[in-house]
Design a protein around this motif. Structure first.
Motif, PDB file in Angstrom:
ATOM      1  N   THR A 102       0.870  -1.169   0.000  1.00  0.00           N
ATOM      2  CA  THR A 102       0.000   0.000   0.000  1.00  0.00           C
ATOM      3  C   THR A 102       0.909   1.222   0.000  1.00  0.00           C
ATOM      4  OG1 THR A 102      -1.652  -1.205   1.275  1.00  0.00           O
ATOM      5  CG2 THR A 102      -1.855   1.177   1.245  1.00  0.00           C
ATOM      6  N   ALA A 103       0.522   2.260  -0.716  1.00  0.00           N
ATOM      7  CA  ALA A 103       1.356   3.458  -0.800  1.00  0.00           C
ATOM      8  C   ALA A 103       1.529   4.143   0.562  1.00  0.00           C
ATOM      9  CB  ALA A 103       0.775   4.436  -1.817  1.00  0.00           C
ATOM     10  N   SER A 104       0.744   3.750   1.560  1.00  0.00           N
ATOM     11  CA  SER A 104       0.895   4.303   2.909  1.00  0.00           C
ATOM     12  C   SER A 104       1.944   3.548   3.722  1.00  0.00           C
ATOM     13  CB  SER A 104      -0.446   4.299   3.645  1.00  0.00           C
ATOM     14  OG  SER A 104      -0.947   2.969   3.731  1.00  0.00           O
ATOM     15  N   ASP A 105       2.514   2.462   3.171  1.00  0.00           N
ATOM     16  CA  ASP A 105       3.604   1.748   3.843  1.00  0.00           C
ATOM     17  C   ASP A 105       4.826   2.662   3.940  1.00  0.00           C
ATOM     18  OD1 ASP A 105       2.049  -0.486   4.131  1.00  0.00           O
ATOM     19  OD2 ASP A 105       3.125  -1.723   2.699  1.00  0.00           O
ATOM     20  N   PRO A 106       5.792   2.346   4.798  1.00  0.00           N
ATOM     21  CA  PRO A 106       6.958   3.227   4.994  1.00  0.00           C
ATOM     22  C   PRO A 106       7.939   3.193   3.816  1.00  0.00           C
ATOM     23  CG  PRO A 106       7.211   1.237   6.281  1.00  0.00           C
ATOM     24  CD  PRO A 106       5.831   1.176   5.667  1.00  0.00           C
ATOM     25  N   ILE A 107       7.525   3.817   2.709  1.00  0.00           N
ATOM     26  CA  ILE A 107       8.347   3.909   1.514  1.00  0.00           C
ATOM     27  C   ILE A 107       8.909   5.325   1.498  1.00  0.00           C
ATOM     28  CG2 ILE A 107       8.355   3.788  -1.010  1.00  0.00           C
ATOM     29  CD1 ILE A 107       5.818   1.958  -0.745  1.00  0.00           C
ATOM     30  N   ASN A 108      10.222   5.446   1.618  1.00  0.00           N
ATOM     31  CA  ASN A 108      10.854   6.770   1.714  1.00  0.00           C
ATOM     32  C   ASN A 108      11.199   7.348   0.358  1.00  0.00           C
ATOM     33  OD1 ASN A 108      10.843   6.950   4.562  1.00  0.00           O
ATOM     34  ND2 ASN A 108      12.619   5.611   4.648  1.00  0.00           N
TER      35      ASN A 108
END
Length: 160
Positions: free
Chosen positions: A150-156
């Protein structure tokens, strides 16, 4: 390279809801390697990268999802290549643009020969991130094998 904020923060700043968006990190699976496609960059050069995430082994992306497509880069980074809405087709039915694309033939045949449950998607471009396609780079969280998030995951987000 310094992480300045998350992908979710960026999406919110653009008026998009990250909880409603899927992010996929595309890399060339070893079973899809051929003389034509040795790396994910070969798919990008041949202009068939945009087809890779439309071929999934099983229904991994829910029907009618908005999807951020990323291309795998070294060191767990990934570059945004598209923002599209994915519509699932009936199992095993490939879109004509994939079937009749001569440059993608080896990719399609490798996928079909290795997939247990081949699922294909039709796509429509989504607005809101056109200016970032090809330039937005993120640090994908580990494990990298978890290629759909999900784009709300911790993707920096990475700055260069």
């Amino acid at each position: 390279m310094t992480a300045v904020h998350t992908l979710a923060d960026l999406l919110r700043s653009r008026g998009l809801k990250p909880d409603d968006i899927i992010a996929i990190r595309n890399d060339l699976h070893p079973s899809y390697i051929s003389a034509e496609f040795r790396t994910i960059a070969d798919l990008e050069s041949a202009k068939v990268l945009h087809m890779l995430d439309r071929m999934q082994d099983g229904p991994r992306i829910p029907h009618d999802s908005r999807v951020l497509s990323f291309m795998a880069l070294p060191d767990g980074q990934a570059k945004l290549t598209a923002f599209r809405r994915f519509s699932m087709r009936r199992p095993g039915i490939a879109p004509g643009d994939i079937i009749y694309d001569y440059d993608a033939a080896h990719l399609l045949h490798s996928f079909i020969s290795h997939a247990v449950n081949p699922v294909f998607y039709d796509v429509i471009d989504e607005p809101g991130l056109d200016d970032m396609i090809g330039s937005l780079v993120v640090q994908w969280p580990k494990p990298l094998s978890q290629d759909i998030r999900t784009a709300s995951d911790p993707i920096n987000v990475i700055t260069r």
